[in-house]
Scaffold this motif. Structure first.
Motif, PDB file in Angstrom:
ATOM      1  N   VAL A 250      30.226  31.123  35.613  1.00 28.58           N
ATOM      2  CA  VAL A 250      29.108  31.940  36.060  1.00 28.58           C
ATOM      3  C   VAL A 250      28.042  31.892  34.972  1.00 28.58           C
ATOM      4  O   VAL A 250      28.323  32.177  33.806  1.00 28.58           O
ATOM      5  CB  VAL A 250      29.543  33.398  36.327  1.00 28.58           C
ATOM      6  N   TRP A 251      26.807  31.535  35.381  1.00 31.21           N
ATOM      7  CA  TRP A 251      25.710  31.326  34.448  1.00 31.21           C
ATOM      8  C   TRP A 251      24.619  32.379  34.642  1.00 31.21           C
ATOM      9  O   TRP A 251      24.331  32.773  35.768  1.00 31.21           O
ATOM     10  CB  TRP A 251      25.079  29.950  34.666  1.00 31.21           C
ATOM     11  N   ASP A 252      24.010  32.792  33.535  1.00 35.91           N
ATOM     12  CA  ASP A 252      22.824  33.631  33.557  1.00 35.91           C
ATOM     13  C   ASP A 252      21.619  32.704  33.413  1.00 35.91           C
ATOM     14  O   ASP A 252      21.430  32.061  32.370  1.00 35.91           O
ATOM     15  CB  ASP A 252      22.867  34.637  32.401  1.00 35.91           C
ATOM     16  N   LEU A 253      20.794  32.603  34.470  1.00 38.43           N
ATOM     17  CA  LEU A 253      19.684  31.657  34.462  1.00 38.43           C
ATOM     18  C   LEU A 253      18.543  32.059  33.537  1.00 38.43           C
ATOM     19  O   LEU A 253      17.671  31.243  33.242  1.00 38.43           O
ATOM     20  CB  LEU A 253      19.147  31.479  35.889  1.00 38.43           C
ATOM     21  N   SER A 254      18.548  33.295  33.049  1.00 37.40           N
ATOM     22  CA  SER A 254      17.476  33.713  32.141  1.00 37.40           C
ATOM     23  C   SER A 254      17.596  33.031  30.784  1.00 37.40           C
ATOM     24  O   SER A 254      16.593  32.778  30.118  1.00 37.40           O
ATOM     25  CB  SER A 254      17.482  35.235  31.962  1.00 37.40           C
ATOM     26  N   ASP A 255      18.824  32.716  30.359  1.00 42.99           N
ATOM     27  CA  ASP A 255      19.007  32.043  29.073  1.00 42.99           C
ATOM     28  C   ASP A 255      20.054  30.930  29.133  1.00 42.99           C
ATOM     29  O   ASP A 255      20.406  30.343  28.120  1.00 42.99           O
ATOM     30  CB  ASP A 255      19.380  33.047  27.980  1.00 42.99           C
ATOM     31  N   PHE A 256      20.563  30.653  30.357  1.00 46.26           N
ATOM     32  CA  PHE A 256      21.550  29.590  30.593  1.00 46.26           C
ATOM     33  C   PHE A 256      22.848  29.800  29.811  1.00 46.26           C
ATOM     34  O   PHE A 256      23.530  28.842  29.449  1.00 46.26           O
ATOM     35  CB  PHE A 256      20.945  28.209  30.298  1.00 46.26           C
ATOM     36  N   SER A 257      23.174  31.054  29.560  1.00 47.44           N
ATOM     37  CA  SER A 257      24.451  31.366  28.921  1.00 47.44           C
ATOM     38  C   SER A 257      25.536  31.517  29.979  1.00 47.44           C
ATOM     39  O   SER A 257      25.264  31.771  31.160  1.00 47.44           O
ATOM     40  CB  SER A 257      24.337  32.657  28.108  1.00 47.44           C
ATOM     41  N   VAL A 258      26.783  31.360  29.556  1.00 45.67           N
ATOM     42  CA  VAL A 258      27.929  31.509  30.456  1.00 45.67           C
ATOM     43  C   VAL A 258      28.433  32.940  30.381  1.00 45.67           C
ATOM     44  O   VAL A 258      28.772  33.438  29.300  1.00 45.67           O
ATOM     45  CB  VAL A 258      29.048  30.516  30.096  1.00 45.67           C
ATOM     46  N   ILE A 259      28.473  33.597  31.520  1.00 39.27           N
ATOM     47  CA  ILE A 259      28.933  34.987  31.583  1.00 39.27           C
ATOM     48  C   ILE A 259      30.446  35.053  31.685  1.00 39.27           C
ATOM     49  O   ILE A 259      31.101  35.894  31.070  1.00 39.27           O
ATOM     50  CB  ILE A 259      28.284  35.702  32.782  1.00 39.27           C
ATOM     51  N   ALA A 260      31.026  34.170  32.476  1.00 39.41           N
ATOM     52  CA  ALA A 260      32.471  34.168  32.681  1.00 39.41           C
ATOM     53  C   ALA A 260      32.929  32.764  33.036  1.00 39.41           C
ATOM     54  O   ALA A 260      32.180  31.982  33.633  1.00 39.41           O
ATOM     55  CB  ALA A 260      32.868  35.139  33.791  1.00 39.41           C
ATOM     56  N   THR A 261      34.163  32.449  32.667  1.00 38.75           N
ATOM     57  CA  THR A 261      34.783  31.168  33.021  1.00 38.75           C
ATOM     58  C   THR A 261      36.107  31.437  33.702  1.00 38.75           C
ATOM     59  O   THR A 261      36.964  32.140  33.156  1.00 38.75           O
ATOM     60  CB  THR A 261      35.004  30.290  31.782  1.00 38.75           C
ATOM     61  N   ALA A 262      36.262  30.906  34.911  1.00 37.53           N
ATOM     62  CA  ALA A 262      37.511  31.023  35.663  1.00 37.53           C
ATOM     63  C   ALA A 262      38.243  29.693  35.593  1.00 37.53           C
ATOM     64  O   ALA A 262      37.628  28.628  35.681  1.00 37.53           O
ATOM     65  CB  ALA A 262      37.229  31.400  37.110  1.00 37.53           C
ATOM     66  N   HIS A 263      39.559  29.764  35.462  1.00 39.68           N
ATOM     67  CA  HIS A 263      40.380  28.563  35.330  1.00 39.68           C
ATOM     68  C   HIS A 263      41.326  28.433  36.521  1.00 39.68           C
ATOM     69  O   HIS A 263      41.603  29.414  37.228  1.00 39.68           O
ATOM     70  CB  HIS A 263      41.203  28.625  34.040  1.00 39.68           C
ATOM     71  N   ALA A 264      41.828  27.227  36.708  1.00 38.61           N
ATOM     72  CA  ALA A 264      42.897  27.020  37.685  1.00 38.61           C
ATOM     73  C   ALA A 264      44.077  27.917  37.325  1.00 38.61           C
ATOM     74  O   ALA A 264      44.308  28.233  36.150  1.00 38.61           O
ATOM     75  CB  ALA A 264      43.329  25.558  37.684  1.00 38.61           C
ATOM     76  N   ARG A 265      44.805  28.349  38.328  1.00 41.31           N
ATOM     77  CA  ARG A 265      45.977  29.184  38.070  1.00 41.31           C
ATOM     78  C   ARG A 265      47.082  28.359  37.407  1.00 41.31           C
ATOM     79  O   ARG A 265      47.200  27.155  37.631  1.00 41.31           O
ATOM     80  CB  ARG A 265      46.483  29.784  39.380  1.00 41.31           C
ATOM     81  N   LYS A 266      47.896  29.012  36.588  1.00 40.46           N
ATOM     82  CA  LYS A 266      48.958  28.320  35.873  1.00 40.46           C
ATOM     83  C   LYS A 266      50.009  27.735  36.805  1.00 40.46           C
ATOM     84  O   LYS A 266      50.701  26.774  36.451  1.00 40.46           O
ATOM     85  CB  LYS A 266      49.622  29.266  34.867  1.00 40.46           C
TER      86      LYS A 266
ATOM     87  N   GLY B 204      36.344  36.246  35.051  1.00 45.38           N
ATOM     88  CA  GLY B 204      37.025  34.998  35.370  1.00 45.38           C
ATOM     89  C   GLY B 204      38.473  35.171  35.754  1.00 45.38           C
ATOM     90  O   GLY B 204      39.167  34.203  36.061  1.00 45.38           O
ATOM     91  N   GLU B 205      38.953  36.406  35.782  1.00 41.84           N
ATOM     92  CA  GLU B 205      40.359  36.673  36.107  1.00 41.84           C
ATOM     93  C   GLU B 205      40.657  36.314  37.560  1.00 41.84           C
ATOM     94  O   GLU B 205      39.865  36.558  38.461  1.00 41.84           O
ATOM     95  CB  GLU B 205      40.651  38.160  35.881  1.00 41.84           C
ATOM     96  N   SER B 206      41.838  35.720  37.785  1.00 39.79           N
ATOM     97  CA  SER B 206      42.287  35.429  39.147  1.00 39.79           C
ATOM     98  C   SER B 206      42.701  36.734  39.817  1.00 39.79           C
ATOM     99  O   SER B 206      43.535  37.478  39.298  1.00 39.79           O
ATOM    100  CB  SER B 206      43.465  34.454  39.120  1.00 39.79           C
ATOM    101  N   LEU B 207      42.112  37.026  40.998  1.00 43.46           N
ATOM    102  CA  LEU B 207      42.354  38.294  41.682  1.00 43.46           C
ATOM    103  C   LEU B 207      43.386  38.152  42.804  1.00 43.46           C
ATOM    104  O   LEU B 207      44.287  38.976  42.922  1.00 43.46           O
ATOM    105  CB  LEU B 207      41.038  38.830  42.257  1.00 43.46           C
ATOM    106  N   TRP B 208      43.233  37.142  43.648  1.00 44.11           N
ATOM    107  CA  TRP B 208      44.183  36.888  44.721  1.00 44.11           C
ATOM    108  C   TRP B 208      43.992  35.453  45.210  1.00 44.11           C
ATOM    109  O   TRP B 208      43.019  34.784  44.839  1.00 44.11           O
ATOM    110  CB  TRP B 208      44.032  37.874  45.876  1.00 44.11           C
ATOM    111  N   PHE B 209      44.931  34.973  46.018  1.00 43.82           N
ATOM    112  CA  PHE B 209      44.810  33.620  46.537  1.00 43.82           C
ATOM    113  C   PHE B 209      45.516  33.520  47.887  1.00 43.82           C
ATOM    114  O   PHE B 209      46.362  34.344  48.241  1.00 43.82           O
ATOM    115  CB  PHE B 209      45.390  32.593  45.555  1.00 43.82           C
ATOM    116  N   VAL B 210      45.141  32.493  48.651  1.00 43.79           N
ATOM    117  CA  VAL B 210      45.755  32.189  49.939  1.00 43.79           C
ATOM    118  C   VAL B 210      46.334  30.790  49.844  1.00 43.79           C
ATOM    119  O   VAL B 210      45.592  29.819  49.603  1.00 43.79           O
ATOM    120  CB  VAL B 210      44.735  32.258  51.090  1.00 43.79           C
TER     121      VAL B 210
END
Length: 204
Positions: A117-133, A167-173
């Motif tokens: 997730v990017w903030d377009l005002s300064d192009f910084s990364v707000i959060a990074t989500a990863h594949a589940r383990k 970036g936390e995994s919340l749920w999946f299908v």
């Protein structure tokens, strides 16, 4: 050979010499500090992935460290405190989506198995989500929707919801589509999800 030091059990990718320290960037995701006078270990700092390169400032007070995860760190040598100054995907971007409520935020999905997730005002990364383990290491995100959660469709047939703030995994299908989820869209009332699969089927 004048002297030998067992700095790490893994590869050393970079060496920087300072006035009082020799620093090693290592494949175990650490920057290790050794005294130049006695070659004694002076501790280490741990980053987010294998360290690929190090460079020092002209005054020897700071370092820049890059990792295999596409992150650049600024490190204070004396305090060993560090901050992230840049983040990037390390493979191709396959999907992008604007936030449903904030024009200054977008999310991107990449073949490096991350969603950012990017903030377009300064192009910084707000959060990074990863594949589940518990996912296969070949699983990749293919499509993306960004509302109050990050919804992504993956090549292993999963739909995964991540928090756009942490970036936390919340749920999946599981098994949403055989062969992979190739497209998805959230309804305007956010109650339904429409998905498309690689075999041509559409599901709600």
């Amino acid at each position: 050979i004048v002297t030998a030091v067992a700095a790490t059990r893994m590869e050393i990718s970079s060496v920087v010499s300072l006035r009082n320290f020799t620093l090693f960037g290592c494949a175990d995701a650490t920057v290790k500090f050794f005294g130049t006078a006695d070659n004694a270990s002076m501790g280490e700092i741990r980053l987010d992935g294998p360290v690929t390169s190090l460079t020092r400032s002209p005054d020897h007070l700071e370092l820049l460290a890059c990792t295999l995860n596409g992150t650049v760190y600024r490190i204070n040598v004396a305090s060993r405190q560090f901050i992230i100054i840049s983040e990037n995907h390390t493979q191709g971007v396959v999907a992008v989506a604007f936030s449903g409520s904030d024009n200054e935020r977008i999310a991107t999905a990449s073949n490096d198995r991350t969603i950012r997730v990017w903030d377009l005002s300064d192009f910084s990364v707000i959060a990074t989500a990863h594949a589940r383990k518990d996912q296969d290491r070949e699983a990749r995100p293919q499509c993306l929707s960004f509302s109050d959660v990050l919804l992504s469709g993956w090549t292993d047939g999963r739909i995964i919801a991540h928090s756009p703030e942490t970036g936390e995994s919340l749920w999946f299908v599981d098994n949403a589509h055989t062969g992979g989820v190739s497209a998805l869209a959230l309804s305007h009332n956010r109650r339904f999800l429409l998905t498309g699969g690689e075999q041509g089927e559409v599901r709600r």
